[in-house]
Design an enzyme around this catalytic site. Structure first.
Site, mmCIF file in Angstrom:
data_model
loop_
_atom_site.group_PDB
_atom_site.id
_atom_site.type_symbol
_atom_site.label_atom_id
_atom_site.label_comp_id
_atom_site.label_asym_id
_atom_site.label_seq_id
_atom_site.Cartn_x
_atom_site.Cartn_y
_atom_site.Cartn_z
ATOM 1 N N HIS A 93 24.195 23.431 -26.665
ATOM 2 C CA HIS A 93 23.565 22.852 -27.856
ATOM 3 C C HIS A 93 23.343 23.844 -28.985
ATOM 4 C CE1 HIS A 93 22.421 18.869 -26.174
ATOM 5 N NE2 HIS A 93 22.437 19.526 -25.032
ATOM 6 N N LYS A 147 17.687 26.335 -40.690
ATOM 7 C CA LYS A 147 17.681 24.975 -41.251
ATOM 8 C C LYS A 147 17.361 24.980 -42.742
ATOM 9 C CE LYS A 147 16.263 22.781 -36.868
ATOM 10 N NZ LYS A 147 17.294 21.779 -36.546
HETATM 11 C C1 NBG Z 1 19.848 21.442 -30.781
HETATM 12 C C2 NBG Z 1 20.668 21.674 -32.040
HETATM 13 C C3 NBG Z 1 20.830 20.408 -32.845
HETATM 14 C C4 NBG Z 1 21.370 19.295 -31.955
HETATM 15 C C5 NBG Z 1 20.465 19.149 -30.740
HETATM 16 C C6 NBG Z 1 20.978 18.093 -29.790
HETATM 17 C C7 NBG Z 1 18.919 23.172 -29.310
HETATM 18 C C8 NBG Z 1 19.211 24.360 -28.462
HETATM 19 N N1 NBG Z 1 19.942 22.642 -29.971
HETATM 20 O O1 NBG Z 1 21.720 20.620 -33.901
HETATM 21 O O2 NBG Z 1 20.070 22.679 -32.814
HETATM 22 O O3 NBG Z 1 21.440 18.092 -32.652
HETATM 23 O O4 NBG Z 1 20.400 20.368 -30.033
HETATM 24 O O5 NBG Z 1 22.272 18.365 -29.401
HETATM 25 O O6 NBG Z 1 17.792 22.758 -29.367
#
Ligand code: NBG
Length: 868
Positions: free
Chosen positions: A404, A605
């Site tokens: 992720h 972000k």
């Molecule tokens: C987060 C990302 C997001 C994504 C979500 C679900 C973690 C490690 N990652 O961009 O920053 O949408 O996961 O996939 O929290």
């Protein structure tokens, strides 16, 4: 009775506890002709006593009154909204349990292959509204509560969020459970039952974030079923002794009891009610016998509390790794208990171990459950006598790993000494896996020592570290990222060597999705009803096949429809304006353009870019005459999000946002032209109010940093347009809805490394690179928004290294904002058309599509309808 304790047995490995219960397990015995034998008592009497699912208003009111009277021991005289909510929730829970029992029974009878979603976070939010929607009982409950003198909306509002997650990763897990049940897949979730969810955020008088605990279980949680009879032992610390053949004996240390709590997960408009099993930690013995024997009563009691500490609190970090011992213990505890449970269930089918992957697939939600890989090896090799090679073959067919993030600070690495201390046997197994793996690498690329060092599960140094993403990669059958660009970056950067070694086919993409039940029908019923009328498909059909939204497209040309559509947005904005007025005392004008950025506060972000843009707008407006200002399109800029308690820069940014908002909102020149709002304590429930009210939402991460983003999907599904960078799922959204309907700006991923290099080695002052931004920074430094020394560290991040490229993207960001203003003001009808076209083309982003991809392409499980 007096029992004696054999001191020699204290601290020795205890036999694994046997599962005693039968509700999800055992089946009736059959006679020769196949007829089932009723297990005990009179079958008819039993059946007559069994509950169905009441669906008439009077049956429902009876069920509610029953719980008021019996379960809550209250009466109509002393029932407040919270009590009424609890009684209503308990009656709904009874319905869920009827279907839950049936679902689990049918899984046990037919033994379909099952998939398990292991996630350290499930950000469920509230349950009542969603459960009623999925059961199709919302109207009946509205009428029933009305008859009892309550308003269903107020009762829904009385529920506390289950905030067992930080952000996108945890909410995705919740959407996937909803979709799994809706798509009738035999899919269970496994997680931890944190006693404290994500902290509550307050804003101090000086504008900074304060954190308060969230003891969400203080008011009883009707949505869980305690399973005191489903327990497993989990060991930590102690000593692991190798005994040959890859096996070892692990003894001593601390043993903790994992106790199951089941949360029913209803599918929408199906009979399936799946399960989310959350583990709670209890001390294994009432007290530590060793200490008791030594007469050290105090220590014995301490041990008690230490076991319970395990599931006390959710770590409040998002996209950031923290190497705390307790966190490692949480992971190991949850993985060991979940695997024990999965294995217990597999044993019921009485098949050889080699068939384990034909009955079980396990999805690892990020690297947090990676310790399950050595844990499964330990169980197979040490406890079940499966030879090492066979065990490895089984393991690598069972697991699937979703990555992720590619942010270096978020990639999990555990110090070897810590792992050796907490999980000595797992470390041995990791070393053995590593050795075999590196030998294979050596065979493929002889003498390439750099490669061996790069690919090793162990990062050399003082101390050494275990690289969890690598372990997850080599222990899994497939690895995936969560949006096209992200999966590409996973393949090209952090796992590049592994793609070379295993080949491309192991590395896939599954773009995230969101459940349209919660994120459209539930949070925006007005829009959902209008869509239903327009496309002439029942909700039970289109909410399960979101591509049917396509039929909305022609309505973008229907002027009557456009008006209805715009009115719904306006009403949602009014609803949000009311919320802001009541909770924050700020008046916002619903005629303004509502511009929203809600997500965790993180430098990548770039809420910073948004805020600096707001200040730029403020300065521009201030420089205008009042007649000029009157022509400007009014904007309300809304921020929301929590910062990790230890993340200094993110917290500083919150403080600056809050104080900038105060300055701007207090400036009479800005009245009805620019309002800035920081909404504290952002949560799933708040998102349900904010998202339907947006005209534009911001997803403006530095290119290549946001793996996917999922709120971008929710906004578009609710007719809000995107202002974003070419990053994460923004790209795929633009591909689907047409890039004309998205406001893109900023540098692309390819440029990022070079820009960073330039910043470092050939810095150019901000004054030269972006005079507009320099003017903004100057205002902060001159104290316009409060004591400038406080904010200097923030300004410095931009003036000095600017790792997230705020200076590089600022001018194009300001331009993109102008385009947004122009589009909104010049042709409101055209804007509305864009929003309709956007919604109509969002079919791809349903979590139903995503979960079916996992089911078909990874787990190989089938849809399994529950007959009722
Ligand atoms: C987060 C990302 C997001 C994504 C979500 C679900 C973690 C490690 N990652 O961009 O920053 O949408 O996961 O996939 O929290």
């Amino acid at each position: 009775m007096i029992t004696t304790i054999d001191p020699a047995k204290i601290g020795q490995a205890a036999p694994r506890r046997q599962h005693k219960r039968s509700a999800t397990g055992y089946l009736p015995a059959t006679l020769k002709d196949g007829k089932e034998i009723w297990p005990r008592g009179d079958e008819k009497t039993w059946k007559a006593g069994m509950r169905g699912i009441p669906n008439t208003v009077s049956d429902i009111t009876n069920a509610i009154v029953y719980h008021v009277q019996s379960t809550l021991a209250r009466q109509a005289y002393n029932l407040d909204n919270l009590g009424a909510y609890q009684a209503v929730a308990l009656s709904v829970r009874d319905d869920l349990i009827v279907k839950w029992n049936e679902t689990q029974m049918q899984y046990t009878r037919k033994q379909p292959k099952r998939a398990y979603y292991l996630s350290l976070e499930f950000l469920m939010g509230r349950t009542l509204d969603n459960a009623l929607l999925n059961l199709g009982l919302k109207q009946q409950y509205k009428a029933a509560t009305h008859k009892l003198g309550f308003n269903l909306e107020d009762l829904i509002d009385a529920e506390r969020d289950a905030a067992l997650g930080n952000g996108g990763l945890g909410r995705l897990a919740a959407c996937y459970l909803d979709s799994g049940a809706t798509m009738e897949l035999p899919l269970w979730g496994y997680g931890l039952r944190y006693h404290y969810g994500l902290f509550a955020q307050h804003i101090a008088p000086d504008g900074s974030q304060l954190e308060a605990p969230d003891p969400w279980l203080d008011t009883d949680n009707p949505w869980e079923i305690p399973r005191q009879d489903v327990t497993y032992d989990v060991r930590f610390y102690g000593h692991a002794e190798r005994i040959g053949n890859g096996k070892a004996v692990w003894t001593g240390g601390q043993e903790v009891l994992a106790v199951a709590y089941d949360v029913p997960i209803p599918g929408y408009s199906t009979n399936t009610v799946n399960n989310l099993r959350l583990w709670d930690a209890k001390p294994k013995r009432g007290f530590d016998l060793n200490s008791f024997n030594a007469g050290d009563y105090d220590r014995a009691i301490q041990e008690n509390s230490s076991a319970e500490t395990l599931t006390r609190v959710l770590y409040p970090n998002d996209n950031h790794m923290l190497g705390k011992e307790l966190r490692l213990k949480q992971q190991a505890f949850w993985c060991a208990a979940s695997l024990s449970d999965i294995i217990r269930r597999f044993k019921q089918v009485e098949k050889p171990w080699s068939e384990f992957p034909e009955y079980v697939s396990i999805q690892l939600n990020d690297t947090h459950p990676t310790i399950a890989i050595p844990e499964l090896m330990r169980m197979l090799v040490d406890e079940e006598d499966v030879p090492w090679g066979d065990a490895w073959a089984i393991t690598t067919k069972t697991f699937f790993y979703t990555n992720h993030t590619v942010l270096p600070e978020a990639l999990e690495k555990w110090p070897v000494p810590l792992m050796e201390h907490v999980l000595p046997r797992h470390l041995q197994i990791i070393y053995d896996i590593n050795m075999a793996f590196l030998q294979a690498v050596e065979r493929k690329w002889p003498n390439d020592r750099e490669r061996l060092a790069r690919m090793s599960l162990i990062q050399e140094g003082e101390p050494k570290y275990v690289r969890m993403a690598f372990l997850a990669t080599i222990g899994s059958a497939k690895v995936n990222g969560v949006a096209e660009l992200h999966s590409h970056l996973v393949r090209e950067t952090i796992l590049r060597d592994f793609v070379d070694f295993f080949g491309k086919s192991k590395f896939a993409n599954v773009t995230n999705g969101v459940t349209p039940r919660r994120w459209l029908d539930q949070c925006n019923p007005g829009l959902s009803n209008l869509i239903t009328d327009a496309i002439q498909k029942p909700k039970a059909v289109w909410l399960k096949d979101l591509t049917l939204l396509k039929a909305l497209e022609p309505f973008a040309e229907d002027s009557v429809f456009l008006k209805k559509w715009a009115l719904i947005k306006h009403n949602n904005k009014k609803h949000l304006a009311d919320y802001i007025k009541t909770h924050l005392g700020i008046t916002v004008n619903p005629q303004s353009l509502f511009d929203i950025q809600i997500k965790r506060i993180h430098e990548y972000k770039r809420q910073s870019l948004n805020l600096l843009g707001v200040i730029h707008r403020y300065l521009t407006l201030k420089a205008m005459t009042s007649t000029e200002r009157k022509k400007v399109n009014p904007r309300v800029v809304i921020f929301g999000g929590k910062a990790a308690p230890g993340y200094f820069m993110a917290k500083l940014l919150i403080r600056l946002i809050v104080n900038t908002a105060r300055t701007i909102n207090a400036d009479a020149d800005m009245k009805d032209i620019l309002t800035v709002v920081f909404v504290p304590d952002y949560s799933v429930s708040l998102a349900e109010i904010l998202i339907p009210a947006s005209d534009i939402s911001q997803h403006i991460s530095t290119a290549g940093t946001e793996a996917s983003g999922t709120s971008n999907m929710k906004f578009c599904l609710n007719g809000g347009l995107l202002l974003g960078t070419v990053d994460g799922a923004n790209i795929e959204i633009a591909e689907e809805v047409d890039s004309n309907n998205v406001f893109f700006f900023g540098h692309l991923t390819d440029a990022v490394e070079d820009l960073r290099h330039q910043h470092k080695y050939h810095p150019i002052p901000v004054e030269e690179r972006s005079p507009a931004l320099a003017a903004v920074l100057k205002e902060i430094e001159e104290g316009r928004f409060g004591d400038p020394t406080i904010y200097q560290p923030f300004v410095d991040t931009i003036r000095l290294s600017d790792y997230y490229l705020v200076t590089d993207d600022f001018d194009s960001y300001v331009e993109a904002n102008k385009m947004v203003d122009d589009a909104y003001v010049k042709d409101p009808e055209e804007w509305t058309k864009k929003t309709i076209l956007t919604v109509s083309r969002m079919g791809k982003f349903s979590s139903d599509r995503a979960i079916m991809t996992y089911a078909e392409e990874f787990w190989n499980i089938e849809q399994f309808a529950i007959k009722f």
